[in-house]
Design an enzyme around this catalytic site. Structure first.
Site, PDB file in Angstrom:
ATOM      1  N   ASN A   1       8.690   0.758  -1.945  1.00 16.28           N
ATOM      2  CA  ASN A   1       8.426  -0.642  -2.281  1.00 16.28           C
ATOM      3  C   ASN A   1       8.318  -0.788  -3.793  1.00 16.28           C
ATOM      4  OD1 ASN A   1       7.800  -3.358  -1.903  1.00 16.28           O
ATOM      5  ND2 ASN A   1       5.592  -2.966  -1.757  1.00 16.28           N
TER       6      ASN A   1
ATOM      7  N   ASP B   1      -2.123   1.605   3.828  1.00  8.71           N
ATOM      8  CA  ASP B   1      -2.891   0.862   2.825  1.00  8.71           C
ATOM      9  C   ASP B   1      -1.935   0.151   1.871  1.00  8.71           C
ATOM     10  OD1 ASP B   1      -4.716  -0.141   1.138  1.00  8.71           O
ATOM     11  OD2 ASP B   1      -5.576   1.789   0.532  1.00  8.71           O
ATOM     12  N   LEU B   2      -1.648  -1.078   2.206  1.00 13.26           N
ATOM     13  CA  LEU B   2      -0.637  -1.893   1.526  1.00 13.26           C
ATOM     14  C   LEU B   2      -0.720  -1.816   0.012  1.00 13.26           C
ATOM     15  CD1 LEU B   2       1.537  -4.087   2.392  1.00 13.26           C
ATOM     16  CD2 LEU B   2      -0.157  -5.723   1.549  1.00 13.26           C
ATOM     17  N   ASP B   3       0.417  -1.606  -0.640  1.00 11.29           N
ATOM     18  CA  ASP B   3       0.519  -1.586  -2.103  1.00 11.29           C
ATOM     19  C   ASP B   3      -0.301  -0.480  -2.737  1.00 11.29           C
ATOM     20  OD1 ASP B   3       2.267  -3.610  -2.047  1.00 11.29           O
ATOM     21  OD2 ASP B   3       0.944  -5.141  -2.851  1.00 11.29           O
ATOM     22  N   GLN B   4      -0.728   0.512  -1.943  1.00 12.66           N
ATOM     23  CA  GLN B   4      -1.588   1.554  -2.486  1.00 12.66           C
ATOM     24  C   GLN B   4      -1.033   2.945  -2.207  1.00 12.66           C
ATOM     25  OE1 GLN B   4      -4.599   1.270  -4.218  1.00 12.66           O
ATOM     26  NE2 GLN B   4      -4.074  -0.870  -4.399  1.00 12.66           N
TER      27      GLN B   4
END
Lengths: 288, 288, 288, 288
Positions: free
Chosen positions: C194, C230-233
């Protein structure tokens, strides 16, 4: 000297690229009981080029095993592959002499980083052709020698400098504004690091920042390199640039240029001290 | 055309630096009812040098007041200060012709940015000395012309190109690998933007990436400049670099170099289109 | 497929750091007759940490020796050191699916670089939750699928996407503005890359460029990372920034931010395709 | 004090954006006989936003005309546009106090640049909560005061510091590791510059370099900002980053981070001293 430092060494190798080198070196170290902590290699071609390797390892009781190690490696590995090689012991602090003229930015960056523990070496002395920077240097507790140089005394002056730096491993030209004596250079080839300003495109001759200003460059930079007989053309170690615009005066260009110069020189010296650089003809292999 | 665009203009001024210029220009605009939205100035010296100014302003009903504005400014302000000046109306989209050979990276960057709305211009055509990029260009709905160039037909070829680009305001050499005809250059001087690779230090001649590789440079870069009779030496508009290391192949240097080239060229063209550049002899003033 | 590609493989290893690993791997390859063309290693500690290795090698007749090689390495080396490992054959082009919404900058950068030969993979398809980018994608001859996603159909939608990308090795979210289904993520963990904007300091929530503008940041950037629950992490692969000033509008910040995003994403995908990345818990080891 | 310095002043203006401001200011200066040497402006909106302006000018016999100038500008221009404004005379060297704890990199950068003439100010003193850096500071001939701070004496300690720095125009926190007293901050708001590490993404709490290491960031940076009641959240003046990789140890991250910190802080202080910064709510306008 702590235990890690005492037991750490770096092996630097250059040879013709052949199958089995990594295997031979790593087997040797394994059988000595060494622990490889870093390994970098580079080959100029996929096959049949020149091969470069840097291995950092830890070995118990290294201090008492130095001689054996050197001998064994030479006989068991180096000869077979016809290697150019050297083994650097981290506990053997390199001795560094600095040559400087009147401008202090590059010199002070080195002295300061050294004072803060950022350069693993012994700075033995600063040699200058002028008195100007004596107190700045002596404040750091480092000996300062003045050797005036002019057309008439050039040969003698460099003989005198050569005598002073006899025990040094590396010389750094921290804005030393004299053209070195040829004999001196040939004796110290690849053991002198110089820093000079650099631009896109390049400007040759006097007052380069003025030339860069007149041409309206948008980037100014610096290059650190080893000194060879071909002045300012030796193998490049490091380069960097900063962005400028039309409204920088010549003075501001010079000021920013000096900031770039001191950072680039400090990095180049640091890499040399950490045995990260192998010279390959006219270029450097820098294992970071 | 939206209202803002229709009512926005940019005034570019070059003259001898004298007291009162800002006052004169801003008073003029104030009395016209204009709203200054950006103002940049630059003087080469604290006093008595050359003076450069860029003012962006909005003025109601600008479209119908163009002629009056030009006349009034000329009589009331420009003559008094002996200004070189021009007034650019944002609604008058500049016409841009692109010249290219076989390599597509710089061309495609421009076509793509234009397609996404990032370059405020009309791309009228792409002219090449080869057929190779026809479909890539025509996919964007832009006319593609081939004008072969060789030693024998050079004069005619450039006469032909000159005819094609007659109505254009700007030509961009997006890796056009021909040395332009002198007469053509003199006619289009300062209206052609070129991009070429740049290194510290500079390498002249064929296959520069190979030279840079052999020399072991640590930075590779690109320079965008206006074309003058002195090939590759016109006023620099923008430069940038990327960091490389010893293990970049010639091919990887070229690839990264192309990335730098397309970004640097795109920025240079954008600034030209936004009337941000004033040429001052052999250098540019870029108001960002 | 040329001969070099056909005979080139990359071995990626993670294990506990113990003496002799380099020796074991290099001996194995030597006895197979392989020529090591690149070797990188990294250990988290001087002793007793985790160990990572990437070896690129060439081996004659590799295509017919794949099975044997895998088996022999497993038995002779990997088991002894309890390695996590994989052997990637350069001739096995990775299959890549791209997910996108309406904004095209990241997608087009990938399609364009792929078209120019800069990304060694097969782009199998682009999946979007909107129709907008169909023609842009199909112009490149790549299949375009629309799978609308909303609160009600989320589970089904991702089942549908999962079906479409079944044969893919890597998914790239090129500004795909949907929060992925948990089940989908857990199935594809570490196989999705991403890209998102990043600032110093970080801004959470909607309209980050507006927040950055209000706060007056001087740098805007982008981060490419693997997707985890863990979104965006997830583990960071690559980051970069560009310098901005107070007079950038929100729109200009967004535009420049998109330029950073597409470059950062392209580098991250390239490194993944070249098997340069090993994930170590929550971070990546990137052998460049 | 040379003639240029004695006759140079800088006018900084903030007000509501209205037509005619440039005209009013430049007319005023013209009629005073001033020569504008730099003019920058910025408006938050095309129309109806906030307006910021910085004008640097030279005026003969400025020293004897200060009072008249201040009064006339106030009556003739500032009141009409309800400006917040100040006139800074370059000959009035700003007085700067530095607060520091034990780590010396940011302090020494400032002292060194000041010693070389790169920071146009008078450094009046260094105040620390520890004895450690006394000799480093006194070597530069600058007074060093120790004011220990702990939970019990916080109020008194900051009363003492406030007394020491009474005559100062600017305080610089050069890695001063104490949370300032609220009352002290409110008294000195926007007159204190602080430097702290910054990462993408941000890490809050103790040992940020360890956190950044664990997370595997690829860039580490620093932010210089004015101090407000909201700790570490005041208006950002300058930021920068350096690239790192997985094999940087926590210690190497810290070392490189310190290099970034000292450069960023030095730039922020320099811009403040040159009256280049206007605070606009929670952000800065920096006229470079």
């Amino acid at each position: 000297m702590n235990m890690t430092t005492a037991n750490t060494a770096r092996l630097l190798i250059t040879c013709e690229d052949k199958p089995g080198i990594v295997q031979a070196v790593s087997s040797f170290l394994y059988h000595q009981g060494a622990n490889i902590t870093a390994l970098d290699q580079y080959a100029t071609e996929a096959q049949g080029g020149r091969y470069f390797m840097r291995v950092e390892f830890e070995l118990e009781n290294l201090q008492s095993r130095k001689e054996t190690l050197l001998q064994t490696f030479s006989q068991n590995v180096a000869e077979r592959y016809e290697m150019h090689w050297r083994l650097a012991f981290v506990s053997d602090l390199k001795k560094v002499g600095i040559l400087v003229s009147k401008v202090d930015h590059a010199l002070l960056e080195l002295l300061w980083r050294h004072a803060r523990g950022g350069l693993a070496c012994q700075i033995t002395q600063v040699v200058s052709n002028h008195e100007d920077l004596r107190s700045a240097v002596e404040n750091f507790g480092i000996p300062f020698h003045v050797v005036p140089v002019n057309k008439e005394n050039k040969r003698e002056a460099y003989a005198k400098i050569d005598e002073l730096v006899q025990g040094d491993d590396l010389l750094v030209l921290a804005r030393y504004m004299q053209i070195l004596d040829e004999e001196f250079v040939s004796k110290w080839e690849m053991k002198i690091i110089n820093i000079h300003h650099s631009f896109l495109p390049a400007f040759v001759g006097a007052n380069p920042y003025k030339q860069a200003h007149e041409k309206g460059v948008k980037l100014i930079g610096a290059t650190a390199h080893y000194v060879t007989a071909d002045l300012d053309q030796g193998p490049i170690i490091e380069q960097d640039v900063e962005r400028v615009s039309h409204d920088f005066t010549v003075e501001q260009l010079r000021e920013l240029g000096q900031d770039v110069e001191r950072n680039v020189l400090a990095r180049a010296v640091k890499w040399h001290l950490e045995d990260r650089i192998i010279v390959d003809g006219n270029k450097t292999v820098v294992f970071q």
